[in-house]
Design a protein around this motif. Structure first.
Motif, PDB file in Angstrom:
ATOM      1  N   ARG A 112       0.831  -1.208   0.000  1.00  0.00           N
ATOM      2  CA  ARG A 112       0.000   0.000   0.000  1.00  0.00           C
ATOM      3  C   ARG A 112       0.864   1.255   0.000  1.00  0.00           C
ATOM      4  O   ARG A 112       0.564   2.227  -0.709  1.00  0.00           O
ATOM      5  N   ALA A 113       1.927   1.243   0.800  1.00  0.00           N
ATOM      6  CA  ALA A 113       2.823   2.401   0.817  1.00  0.00           C
ATOM      7  C   ALA A 113       3.452   2.608  -0.558  1.00  0.00           C
ATOM      8  O   ALA A 113       3.527   3.739  -1.063  1.00  0.00           O
ATOM      9  N   ASN A 114       3.908   1.525  -1.170  1.00  0.00           N
ATOM     10  CA  ASN A 114       4.500   1.625  -2.507  1.00  0.00           C
ATOM     11  C   ASN A 114       3.498   2.162  -3.520  1.00  0.00           C
ATOM     12  O   ASN A 114       3.847   2.964  -4.403  1.00  0.00           O
ATOM     13  N   ALA A 115       2.268   1.707  -3.407  1.00  0.00           N
ATOM     14  CA  ALA A 115       1.244   2.146  -4.357  1.00  0.00           C
ATOM     15  C   ALA A 115       0.967   3.633  -4.227  1.00  0.00           C
ATOM     16  O   ALA A 115       0.804   4.339  -5.237  1.00  0.00           O
ATOM     17  N   LEU A 116       0.918   4.134  -3.003  1.00  0.00           N
ATOM     18  CA  LEU A 116       0.681   5.567  -2.839  1.00  0.00           C
ATOM     19  C   LEU A 116       1.833   6.384  -3.401  1.00  0.00           C
ATOM     20  O   LEU A 116       1.624   7.357  -4.136  1.00  0.00           O
ATOM     21  N   ILE A 117       3.051   5.980  -3.077  1.00  0.00           N
ATOM     22  CA  ILE A 117       4.222   6.719  -3.559  1.00  0.00           C
ATOM     23  C   ILE A 117       4.260   6.727  -5.083  1.00  0.00           C
ATOM     24  O   ILE A 117       4.596   7.739  -5.717  1.00  0.00           O
ATOM     25  N   ALA A 118       3.878   5.605  -5.692  1.00  0.00           N
ATOM     26  CA  ALA A 118       3.928   5.492  -7.150  1.00  0.00           C
ATOM     27  C   ALA A 118       2.779   6.211  -7.849  1.00  0.00           C
ATOM     28  O   ALA A 118       2.931   6.651  -8.991  1.00  0.00           O
ATOM     29  N   ARG A 144       6.370   2.554   5.460  1.00  0.00           N
ATOM     30  CA  ARG A 144       7.148   1.507   4.788  1.00  0.00           C
ATOM     31  C   ARG A 144       8.386   1.163   5.608  1.00  0.00           C
ATOM     32  O   ARG A 144       8.759  -0.010   5.735  1.00  0.00           O
ATOM     33  N   GLY A 145       9.028   2.184   6.172  1.00  0.00           N
ATOM     34  CA  GLY A 145      10.187   1.927   7.016  1.00  0.00           C
ATOM     35  C   GLY A 145       9.835   1.088   8.235  1.00  0.00           C
ATOM     36  O   GLY A 145      10.571   0.163   8.606  1.00  0.00           O
ATOM     37  N   VAL A 146       8.701   1.379   8.862  1.00  0.00           N
ATOM     38  CA  VAL A 146       8.266   0.610  10.031  1.00  0.00           C
ATOM     39  C   VAL A 146       7.959  -0.830   9.636  1.00  0.00           C
ATOM     40  O   VAL A 146       8.343  -1.778  10.339  1.00  0.00           O
ATOM     41  N   PHE A 147       7.285  -1.017   8.508  1.00  0.00           N
ATOM     42  CA  PHE A 147       6.932  -2.374   8.073  1.00  0.00           C
ATOM     43  C   PHE A 147       8.190  -3.192   7.758  1.00  0.00           C
ATOM     44  O   PHE A 147       8.295  -4.359   8.157  1.00  0.00           O
ATOM     45  N   TYR A 148       9.128  -2.583   7.059  1.00  0.00           N
ATOM     46  CA  TYR A 148      10.356  -3.323   6.739  1.00  0.00           C
ATOM     47  C   TYR A 148      11.195  -3.578   7.988  1.00  0.00           C
ATOM     48  O   TYR A 148      11.886  -4.608   8.073  1.00  0.00           O
ATOM     49  N   LEU A 149      11.140  -2.685   8.966  1.00  0.00           N
ATOM     50  CA  LEU A 149      11.853  -2.938  10.217  1.00  0.00           C
ATOM     51  C   LEU A 149      11.275  -4.173  10.901  1.00  0.00           C
ATOM     52  O   LEU A 149      12.025  -5.013  11.428  1.00  0.00           O
ATOM     53  N   GLN A 150       9.947  -4.294  10.914  1.00  0.00           N
ATOM     54  CA  GLN A 150       9.333  -5.484  11.493  1.00  0.00           C
ATOM     55  C   GLN A 150       9.752  -6.742  10.733  1.00  0.00           C
ATOM     56  O   GLN A 150      10.092  -7.765  11.329  1.00  0.00           O
TER      57      GLN A 150
END
Length: 532
Positions: A112-118, A144-150
């Motif tokens: 979802r984060a990627n989709a918004l940025i794109a 996105r940073g928080v999700f990838y940290l998890q």
């Protein structure tokens, strides 16, 4: 966060667009720009707002945060048939759904984060405020940073898409080295911190702030072993001058503490949003059966014994400690009573009595035939607000994901590990102790830092990551039997509650969870973690 924002978040989570291409067994819940109808989305600013709100819904939830400590030396699941149980006895495998659910949820958020940025640039000029547009992108990068940290903390080397993917593209992804994932997390959080405001007003209260981005940067850098970066990021939060410790530690985890200046970032919930799915079931899931709750995850003796005495010494070294069952909880670090319900505690207008039946006739009494009573005799007190006792399944208490006490402790640890155990680092740690009237420590040591994190942050979803990154899990986790309260039995003998068939193990492989088997079946380019 206002009820309006919660409602938007709920609506976004339910929108078909937000779930386009979503199938449980796919590597990612893909949201492709080609699936977005131009006459519905990316035509006005509100589309970006709704989509962004849906991205927030993938943050660690109330149950994720609290139950993770049940997989550590702080707690246990109350049912041995519970899928989470095998994550503490070392017998889980890549087929287990618990870790796979985490994988799916956080990749949902990434997609979802990627989709918004794109896609946000597709909104025509003049139909979105430029300053708010930049903020929306910054919020998406923060998330996105928080999700990838998890993900990297749980699984290590994982795929790292930064743009929307088709199914075919997703099935060609390979494992990205953890070091590169941390690089990206830090870059996303830096980009977010440069744009996000320090505070919000009105309907935007609860969104990611500059302080939240810097604080998560400190956490990511600490987890990655990049101690100078972690110390600098934590100090930047401290220098903002807008956060401070709440005077009452226990209040932080009740409704009364939701707007505390200690809370930097939280997953927001609301009783009024029950129909929209934005409430929680904290009381019903973790409260005591004396309030008709289920106590699905409970504290264990290992954690209870770790709390210091009020003189700052351990129970082994302090003359204040009295091991008698009715005295052992006296003169302890106040965070023990604020975190755990134990026999003799004051609760809901009476004295709590969780000794085994028939010694206790109270509903919370240990009863191995009743899966809703604690097998250890201990219950979680943190997060359990008696306001919810008559409507247990409709809780609205917020669950903090980052608070100022953690920032102070991260600063102290990062300075220590960077070889800079100076006065500022010691003062940061002692500030946390002073809040609960514990005596200051004279020197900054690993033992002091690690004690403080355990006592301060129990049942906030961080212990698993701490014992793994400190590489002490194989020392603190294994035990032949999980134990609970001490009590005097009917014959006058001292007994300790033990949990049947509760041997624990922590093989070396468990420092990372396995890549879900379903993902390996779909994508031959992925590699499994060692030992699985």
């Amino acid at each position: 966060m206002t009820s309006r924002l919660r409602l938007l978040l709920a609506c976004a989570a339910a929108l078909p667009i937000a779930l386009a291409g979503c199938k449980p067994d796919k590597l990612l819940d893909v949201v492709s720009p080609t699936t977005v109808s131009d006459d519905i989305f990316w035509s006005q600013e509100n589309d970006a707002v709704i989509f962004l709100n849906g991205t927030y819904s993938a943050l660690p939830s109330w149950i994720t945060v609290i139950e993770l400590d049940g997989l550590t030396d702080d707690g246990t699941t109350n049912r041995q048939f519970d899928d989470r149980y095998v994550y503490s006895d070392g017998s889980f495998d890549p087929q287990k759904p618990y870790s796979r659910n985490h994988w799916n949820n956080f990749y949902n958020g990434v997609a979802r984060a990627n989709a918004l940025i794109a896609n946000i640039d597709r909104i025509p000029a003049g139909r979105i405020d430029p300053a708010r547009k930049a903020r929306y992108v910054a919020e998406a990068k923060f998330l996105r940073g928080v999700f990838y940290l998890q993900l990297v903390s749980m699984f290590g080397d994982v795929p790292m898409p930064l743009t929307p993917l088709t199914d075919a593209e997703a099935r060609k992804m390979t494992n990205t080295p953890a070091a590169k994932i941390y690089d990206q997390v830090l870059a996303d959080l830096d980009a977010a911190a440069a744009v996000l405001p320090t505070t919000y007003t009105g309907a935007d209260v609860g969104r990611a702030t500059k302080g939240a981005a810097l604080a998560f940067k400190a956490r990511a850098a600490l987890y990655a072993g990049r101690y100078q970066i972690a110390a600098d990021a934590a100090k930047a939060v401290m220098d903002l001058g807008i956060y401070r410790l709440n005077a009452d530690y226990g209040q932080l985890f009740l409704y009364a503490g939701e707007n505390s200046p200690e809370i930097i970032f939280a997953h927001k919930y609301s009783k009024t949003a029950q129909a929209a799915g934005q409430n929680n079931n904290i009381f019903g899931e973790f409260g005591p059966p004396s309030n008709s709750a289920s106590a699905h995850m409970v504290p264990i003796r290992n954690l209870v014994d770790s709390y210091q005495m009020t003189d700052g010494k351990s129970i082994k070294d302090s003359p204040l400690y009295n091991p008698a069952p009715d005295k052992m909880y006296l003169n302890r670090d106040p965070r023990l009573a604020a975190t755990i319900l134990f026999p003799g505690a004051s609760w809901d207008g009476r004295t709590f009595d969780s000794r085994p039946k028939p010694l206790s006739t109270q509903p919370e009494a240990i009863d191995l035939q009743n899966e809703n009573t604690s097998v250890t005799g201990y219950y979680i007190r943190k997060w359990i607000d008696l306001t919810d006792k008559t409507d247990r399944g409709n809780g609205g208490i917020d669950v903090s994901l980052m608070r100022y006490a953690d920032v102070l402790l991260m600063y102290a640890e990062a300075k220590l590990e960077a070889g800079q155990p100076d006065a500022s680092a010691l003062a940061a740690l002692n500030q946390v102790r002073a809040r609960v009237s514990m005596p200051p420590v004279a020197a900054l040591t690993r033992d002091a830092v690690r004690y403080e994190r355990r006592a301060e942050l129990a049942f906030e979803g961080l212990r698993l990551f701490d014992i793994r990154r400190w590489k002490i899990a194989e020392q603190v986790m294994p035990t032949p039997v999980v134990t609970g309260i001490d009590y005097i039995d009917a014959s006058g003998q001292l007994r300790t509650a033990t949990v049947p068939a509760s041997a624990r193990a922590f093989p070396q492989r468990d420092y990372l969870w396995p890549i879900p088997q379903a993902e390996l079946d779909l994508n031959q380019n992925l590699k499994q973690n060692p030992g699985f």
